[in-house]
Design an enzyme around this catalytic site. Structure first.
Site, short mmCIF file in Angstrom:
data_model
loop_
_atom_site.label_atom_id
_atom_site.label_comp_id
_atom_site.label_asym_id
_atom_site.label_seq_id
_atom_site.Cartn_x
_atom_site.Cartn_y
_atom_site.Cartn_z
N CYS A 1 -1.07 3.16 -6.52
CA CYS A 1 -1.92 2.72 -5.50
C CYS A 1 -2.02 1.31 -5.98
O CYS A 1 -2.38 0.89 -7.08
CB CYS A 1 -3.27 3.40 -5.66
N CYS B 1 0.93 -1.12 0.01
CA CYS B 1 0.10 0.03 -0.11
C CYS B 1 0.77 1.39 -0.08
O CYS B 1 1.73 1.48 0.97
CB CYS B 1 -0.73 0.05 1.21
N1 DGL Z 1 -4.24 0.29 -2.00
C1 DGL Z 1 -3.71 1.53 -1.26
C2 DGL Z 1 -2.38 2.30 -2.04
O1 DGL Z 1 -1.58 1.67 -2.70
C3 DGL Z 1 -4.68 2.81 -1.31
C4 DGL Z 1 -6.05 2.40 -1.16
C5 DGL Z 1 -6.68 3.42 -0.01
O2 DGL Z 1 -7.21 4.56 -0.40
O3 DGL Z 1 -7.17 2.99 1.07
O4 DGL Z 1 -2.07 3.57 -1.76
#
Ligand code: DGL
Length: 268
Positions: free
Chosen positions: A194, A79
């Site tokens: 993301c 993330c």
């Molecule tokens: N999957 C997350 C990232 O790589 C973000 C998603 C969210 O907004 O929680 O930043």
């Protein structure tokens, strides 16, 4: 000392939601002998719009529990929003643990672009991080980098991967700012900063005003994890081990089905 089977610890993959599955699928290919625990902090989803100090405190507290409960070999923070904020603090708080991070792939994008126009598609949190600005300054100062913070795309990606209807015009509105024309040159690389977004890459390709490279760092993250996790020749993946934990304790039906598709039981 070589690890024996009974000592083989699992790999923990963490995200705010289901985006980290894009990293999990690559990590499994490279570390077939390891069991995997997928943790989704869905009670805190989406991370993109959280206030920084509160989110950092939440993530550190959560890892205090996760490390105690699951004692993984390594944690992959799949993330960008979490790692660009809390990566250094996690390493400081848990020095005995190895954390593999996810950061916007600005360096490889800067190395590959031919037009010099690169866009970074991310959550609003990742876009405003000092970490992201530093990456641009260190590795892409010769490029024109457009940061595009999307309020809605992580949610849309969750809906899309669960099989819900997502309106193409809405998706296009989120990605359109990535496409820049300047002095006869055009954006040629969009960094998917993301982990949710690679799930929508086919749709992005279809809707894009012109073809670009959509840079997904999942494989590079998995390779980095493989470098840090001792490989144990001759070991098979522990049978029926892999599972997912949702901090809400109550993932909905379509999420459960998705997890099943990834061979993950739901626990916790
Ligand atoms: N999957 C997350 C990232 O790589 C973000 C998603 C969210 O907004 O929680 O930043």
């Amino acid at each position: 000392m070589e690890q024996t089977r009974s000592e083989l610890k699992p790999v923990l993959v963490f995200d705010s939601g289901i985006g980290g599955l894009t990293v999990l699928r690559e990590a499994r290919v490279l570390m077939p002998e390891r069991g995997f625990i997928y943790v989704a902090d869905d009670a805190g989803f989406p991370y993109g719009s959280w206030e920084e100090e509160a989110l950092k405190a939440r993530i550190i507290a959560l890892f205090g529990d996760l490390l105690k409960t699951y004692q993984p070999e390594v944690c992959i923070i799949a993330c960008n929003t979490a790692f660009t904020l809390a990566g250094a603090d996690l390493r400081a708080a848990f020095p005995q643990m190895t954390f593999v991070g996810t950061v916007p792939a600005i360096k490889p994008a800067a190395e590959r672009t031919r037009s010099g126009l690169v866009s970074v598609l991310a959550t609003p949190g990742t876009v405003k991080r000092a970490y992201t600005r530093d990456l641009i300054q260190s590795f892409a100062s010769q490029c024109h980098v457009r940061l595009v913070g999307s309020e809605n795309l992580a949610r849309m990606a969750e809906a899309y991967i669960r099989g819900e209807t997502v309106t193409e015009a809405d998706v296009l509105a989120e990605i359109a700012p990535c496409f820049v024309e300047k002095n006869g040159a055009r954006t040629d690389i969009v960094v998917l900063a993301c982990t949710h977004y690679p799930f929508m890459a086919n749709l992005f390709r279809k809707l894009a005003p012109w073809p670009v490279d959509w840079l997904d760092p999942a494989e590079a993250i998995a390779r980095q994890a493989r470098r840090l996790v001792p490989s144990v020749p001759g070991e098979d993946h522990p049978e029926d081990f892999d599972f997912a934990v949702f901090t809400s304790g109550a993932p909905d039906f379509s999420t459960r089905r998705l997890m099943q598709g990834f061979g993950l039981d739901i626990r916790g």
